[in-house]
Write a protein that holds these residues in place. Structure first.
Motif: not given
Lengths: 360, 360
Positions: B1-9, B193-194, B244-248, B287-289
């Motif tokens: 199951x997917x909770x979220x999406x990223x994608x620049x385009x 944010x993006x 660094x610790x929480x999100x690299x 957008x790609x982070x």
């Protein structure tokens, strides 16, 4: 003589020319062009004098509540009137339009209770069927005081009197009388900025120099676009109108424009209590945009590194229209140009004081 | 199951997977993926229920000052202690470490004057040469109360007690005792944010879901990175460590990270008075982070359209860690995601209430 430069990368390009030596001196001081030309990311942040903003911002909350009476319309407190002026207002009211009640002491059993006074609009005026009639009756009294010289700077322009911005006004009063009655005014200020590099050091702000013909703060520094909020126009429509008139900012560029907060203050002046709520807007602009003024209210525009403008503000605050400097400071807080590291002892209280006037 | 999406385009890319149906339901509710996939600029802003934030934000200033006594060290008020707890503190002080003085009435000629009470650290403790010795003496008293069950959730971690963030601490107390003494705590929250399109509708925020193993607010939504402010670490160093610790989140990406303001609050809890000052940071990310958690404190990350997250907050506020929702709301004000137009009657007071606890 050149006051500012814009240029996305290569050679700087002059945008405005000014004439007098005095103007040029002020402009160069403000723009610090040698810093402007330095690479945005490589030059270190110029230091701010610690404690300056704590002292400076105190002026925006400088009044003694004990010297004022609330101006009541029914159960709503809609202003604050200096006690001596309240008595002048009463004397100028042929038909008790303004009813002044000074503090009184009530005795109830063993307790003494001091009841604060007030200035009240007479119930007869409250019962009038239209805002127009009510406002005309009030204006008749205010005119008497104007003729006596007790109200100065008459503008022939009415402003709504409200407890909350969204309220339908129950009364409108002459703009010049607003501080004497201590009623709230509203305005919109737009921060235009350009990003030349990542981080706060890479941010540049567009500043305007107010026209020498403006009745207030002529020749001072201001946001790129700013204006009062008139009756009968929505905030958004007013902002779009001001962007067009003051900076020829229009079209797709406006997609980036957004409300970013509010700055409010209340302080005493020789005309009474200045109580203002300024809605702030931010807009990031492309490097090749140049504002062009078309309503004669702006003498020149300049693009300045934000940190330099902030340092300059601490050195010569009088170059600025005071409330516009406040709006700029709030922008600097939002964008990390003025941080806790700059002012460890005072940053928190300065940040909190950007909202000194409670809206409750 | 997917909770979220990223994608620049083009095609959306799954970033996190969750396991249980219950988790998925909450995640899908939160992410509203159908809205996520709509073109950012073409879909209209979803409506917010008017008045929600006025009621919601009131919880962050919910306490009755009359129920508390100031906790004084010398002339500095460093906390606020509930009156009944003050008496327990006194009873647990074998050597009068905490001196409690309830209100008293002074008679001076004809006037009665009620002097508010206080809890004072005994002068003998103030004269001790080191913070360590002073803190040990205080801890001895607090341990008695812990053993009696009057202080719960002991952490074996000390926190500085200061009137102002920049002050050198004169005392350090066990973290669990901080609300009982009503002392201030500090934290740092980073909004990542993006931007996918111009304007507030084009903004997406990175949210984290707290690990199910966290002692507080397990499984709730939070900023991308957030943490308490420990002793002996600067704000900037702490923020970099947490990123660094929480999100690299590291390297050149951090050039865009900047302090953006402060959110503070004070409200009563069953453990006393929660008094917090959160320094907020904003960072626009490419957008790609993709954030990657490495300290086990985050269960999942998701990128959500900011406006959708705000609407969702009004529908299910309990999905959030409350103070992180407050930090998100302040971000929405700065970026025009929550404006006067959304809430004409209340936006001003909600905005002002983001700073309910005075730092003066």
């Amino acid at each position: 003589m050149v006051t500012g430069f814009v240029g996305a990368g290569g050679a700087p390009r002059a945008v405005v020319r000014v004439r007098s030596v005095r103007e040029t001196r002020a402009a160069v001081k403000c723009c610090a062009s040698s810093t402007l030309h330095a690479a945005a990311t490589s030059s270190p942040a110029r230091a701010l004098p610690r404690g300056f903003f704590r002292r400076w911002i105190a002026q925006f909350a400088d009044y003694d509540p004990a010297q004022y009476l609330p101006f009541m319309i029914g159960n709503d407190a809609l202003g604050s009137i200096e006690k001596e002026f309240a008595l002048e207002l009463q004397a100028a009211s042929p038909d008790d339009e303004f009813v002044v009640e000074l503090e009184r002491c009530e005795i109830d059993g063993e307790f003494f209770l001091t009841v604060p006074g007030s200035v009240r609009l007479h119930p007869r005026l409250i019962e009038l069927p239209s805002v127009q009639e009510r406002s005309d009756r009030v204006e008749r009294v205010l005119r008497v005081l104007q003729q006596q010289g007790a109200i100065q700077g008459w503008r022939n322009e009415r402003q709504p009197v409200v407890a909350h911005f969204a309220d339908k006004p129950f009364l409108e009063v002459e703009r010049a009388a607003v501080p004497y009655l201590g009623c709230q005014s509203f305005g919109t200020h737009i921060n235009g900025y350009v990003r030349r590099a990542a981080g706060p050091q890479g941010l540049y702000v567009w500043l305007s120099r107010r026209s020498r013909n403006k009745p207030t703060y002529a020749g001072r520094l201001d946001q790129m676009v700013a204006g009062g909020q008139p009756v009968g126009l929505s905030l958004s429509d007013n902002v779009l109108k001001e962007c067009e008139e003051e900076a020829t900012l229009r079209g797709a560029l406006l997609d980036n424009l957004h409300m970013s907060g509010v700055v409010s203050y209340r302080y005493s002046t020789r005309k009474g209590l200045s109580t203002k709520t300024l809605f702030t807007y931010d807009i990031e602009l492309p490097g090749d945009f140049e504002p062009v003024n078309s309503d004669g209210e702006v003498e020149a525009f300049m693009l300045v590194r934000a940190r330099d403008a902030l340092v300059q503000l601490t050195q010569e605050p009088d170059l600025w229209k005071p409330n516009s400097a406040l709006v700029f400071l709030a922008w600097c807080v939002r964008h990390g140009v003025y941080t806790m590291e700059d002012d460890p002892d005072d940053w928190l209280s300065v940040t909190a004081a950007l909202h000194p006037y409670s809206h409750s």
